[in-house]
Design an enzyme around this catalytic site. Structure first.
Site, PDB file in Angstrom:
ATOM      1  N   LYS A  16       1.270  -1.328   0.190  1.00 52.65           N
ATOM      2  CA  LYS A  16      -0.300  -0.081  -0.543  1.00 52.65           C
ATOM      3  C   LYS A  16       0.793   1.266   0.367  1.00 52.65           C
ATOM      4  O   LYS A  16       0.268   2.700  -1.489  1.00 52.65           O
ATOM      5  CB  LYS A  16      -0.743  -0.412   1.603  1.00 52.65           C
ATOM      6  N   ARG A  91     -10.236   0.015   8.890  1.00 55.39           N
ATOM      7  CA  ARG A  91      -9.026  -1.098   9.007  1.00 55.39           C
ATOM      8  C   ARG A  91     -10.396  -1.738  10.206  1.00 55.39           C
ATOM      9  O   ARG A  91     -10.053  -3.325  10.501  1.00 55.39           O
ATOM     10  CB  ARG A  91      -8.130  -1.003   9.814  1.00 55.39           C
ATOM     11  N   ARG A 130      11.185  -6.357   5.513  1.00 57.00           N
ATOM     12  CA  ARG A 130      11.066  -4.501   5.067  1.00 57.00           C
ATOM     13  C   ARG A 130      12.143  -3.879   5.470  1.00 57.00           C
ATOM     14  O   ARG A 130      12.265  -3.888   6.951  1.00 57.00           O
ATOM     15  CB  ARG A 130       9.624  -4.373   5.407  1.00 57.00           C
ATOM     16  N   ARG A 163      11.392  -1.078  10.815  1.00 56.54           N
ATOM     17  CA  ARG A 163       9.792  -0.983  12.292  1.00 56.54           C
ATOM     18  C   ARG A 163       9.782  -2.192  13.191  1.00 56.54           C
ATOM     19  O   ARG A 163       9.512  -3.010  12.834  1.00 56.54           O
ATOM     20  CB  ARG A 163       8.231  -0.994  10.948  1.00 56.54           C
ATOM     21  N   ARG A 174      -0.342  -9.162  13.035  1.00 58.29           N
ATOM     22  CA  ARG A 174      -1.167  -8.502  12.777  1.00 58.29           C
ATOM     23  C   ARG A 174      -1.557  -9.191  11.170  1.00 58.29           C
ATOM     24  O   ARG A 174      -3.345  -8.634  10.961  1.00 58.29           O
ATOM     25  CB  ARG A 174       0.223  -7.769  12.177  1.00 58.29           C
TER      26      ARG A 174
HETATM   27  P1  AMP Z   1       0.370  -0.108   8.676  1.00 55.66           P
HETATM   28  O1  AMP Z   1       2.064   1.547   8.596  1.00 55.66           O
HETATM   29  O2  AMP Z   1      -0.741   0.597   8.530  1.00 55.66           O
HETATM   30  O3  AMP Z   1       0.802  -0.935   8.690  1.00 55.66           O
HETATM   31  O4  AMP Z   1       0.330   0.958  10.693  1.00 55.66           O
HETATM   32  C1  AMP Z   1       0.996   0.681  11.430  1.00 55.66           C
HETATM   33  C2  AMP Z   1      -0.386   0.248  13.226  1.00 55.66           C
HETATM   34  O5  AMP Z   1      -0.865   1.340  13.209  1.00 55.66           O
HETATM   35  C3  AMP Z   1      -0.527  -0.407  12.887  1.00 55.66           C
HETATM   36  O6  AMP Z   1      -0.446  -2.028  13.255  1.00 55.66           O
HETATM   37  C4  AMP Z   1      -1.584  -0.140  14.240  1.00 55.66           C
HETATM   38  O7  AMP Z   1      -1.313  -0.840  15.324  1.00 55.66           O
HETATM   39  C5  AMP Z   1      -2.130   1.464  14.281  1.00 55.66           C
HETATM   40  N1  AMP Z   1      -2.977   1.224  13.034  1.00 55.66           N
HETATM   41  C6  AMP Z   1      -3.017   2.156  11.495  1.00 55.66           C
HETATM   42  N2  AMP Z   1      -4.086   2.385  11.050  1.00 55.66           N
HETATM   43  C7  AMP Z   1      -4.909   2.371  12.078  1.00 55.66           C
HETATM   44  C8  AMP Z   1      -5.856   2.048  11.788  1.00 55.66           C
HETATM   45  N3  AMP Z   1      -6.837   2.695  10.465  1.00 55.66           N
HETATM   46  N4  AMP Z   1      -7.167   1.731  12.661  1.00 55.66           N
HETATM   47  C9  AMP Z   1      -5.860   1.856  14.041  1.00 55.66           C
HETATM   48  N5  AMP Z   1      -4.574   0.923  14.092  1.00 55.66           N
HETATM   49  C10 AMP Z   1      -4.181   1.747  13.510  1.00 55.66           C
END
Ligand code: AMP
Length: 217
Positions: A16, A91, A130, A163, A174
């Site tokens: 993404k 999400r 990554r 990360r 996740r």
């Molecule tokens: P990402 O970079 O999109 O993979 O997000 C990393 C982490 O941020 C996720 O594993 C969640 O802990 C948190 N996070 C990101 N977007 C959301 C969302 N829309 N709702 C809840 N937690 C989120």
């Protein structure tokens, strides 16, 4: 004319972030990544960041009351009038409903939800290898797309890091959270007639051509 309002859906590691970089430039969209916003808040040690950190480290969703507010506030900014690209939000079904309410109130709607489809074995390989630039967020992979000089971003010279939630154990959680809470959004947006599925396997350029093909229709 109002621009495109796009949601990028897909499991962690689907690409993404990589595709969002290309889409936002070509279509002049405001990129709204809740993951990036939350990581910035954690790094800055704000109240939001303190609330979010434990959930993020465990690979759990940050509670709705924390996340929805930051997205709704961002969507109120005038620069989003010409179109936005939501990445990592919504999400869950409850977030999708809140988003609909906010967009209805603003007289806007989602043009397209792009769901990136990638098999789970591939996601695990991608996520655990990554790396990211700490400054400009450019993504790398230790095997598939390493930087020219180890540890240094090709684009801005920033430091490349892993990360904390890309460890094998957190990745499994996740993916489980994705399956149970986020995947139902595919049917949700399909039933609303805005879903397009994108085969997310292949070279990023090839995947981007598939996305362009869909967005141009
Ligand atoms: P990402 O970079 O999109 O993979 O997000 C990393 C982490 O941020 C996720 O594993 C969640 O802990 C948190 N996070 C990101 N977007 C959301 C969302 N829309 N709702 C809840 N937690 C989120």
């Amino acid at each position: 004319m109002a621009g495109l309002n796009v949601i990028l859906l897909g499991p962690p590691g689907a690409g993404k972030g990589t595709q969002a970089e290309r889409i936002k430039q070509d279509y002049n969209l405001v990129h709204i990544s809740t993951g990036d916003m939350l990581r910035e808040a954690v790094a800055a040690g704000t109240e939001l960041g303190v609330k979010a950190k434990g959930f993020m480290d465990a690979g759990e969703l940050v509670p709705d009351e924390v996340v929805i507010g930051i997205v709704v506030d961002r969507l109120r900014q005038p620069d989003t009038e010409s179109g936005f690209l939501l990445d990592g939000f919504p999400r869950s079904l409850s977030q999708a409903h809140e988003l609909d309410t906010a967009l209805d109130a603003a007289g806007k709607q989602i043009t397209m939800a792009l769901a990136m489809i990638v098999p789970e074995s591939e996601l695990i390989k991608r996520l655990t290898g990554r790396r990211l630039c700490r400054d400009c967020q450019k993504p790398y992979h230790v095997v598939f797309s390493p930087p020219r000089q180890e540890g240094v971003c090709d684009q801005c010279g920033g430091e490349i890091f892993q990360r904390s939630d890309d460890s094998e154990e957190t990745v499994q959680n996740r993916l489980e959270v994705y399956r149970t809470q986020t995947e139902p959004l595919i049917d949700y947006y399909r039933s609303r007639g805005v879903l397009t599925e994108i085969d997310g396997v292949g070279h990023p350029d090839e995947i981007y051509q598939r996305i362009r093909g869909s967005l141009s229709q």
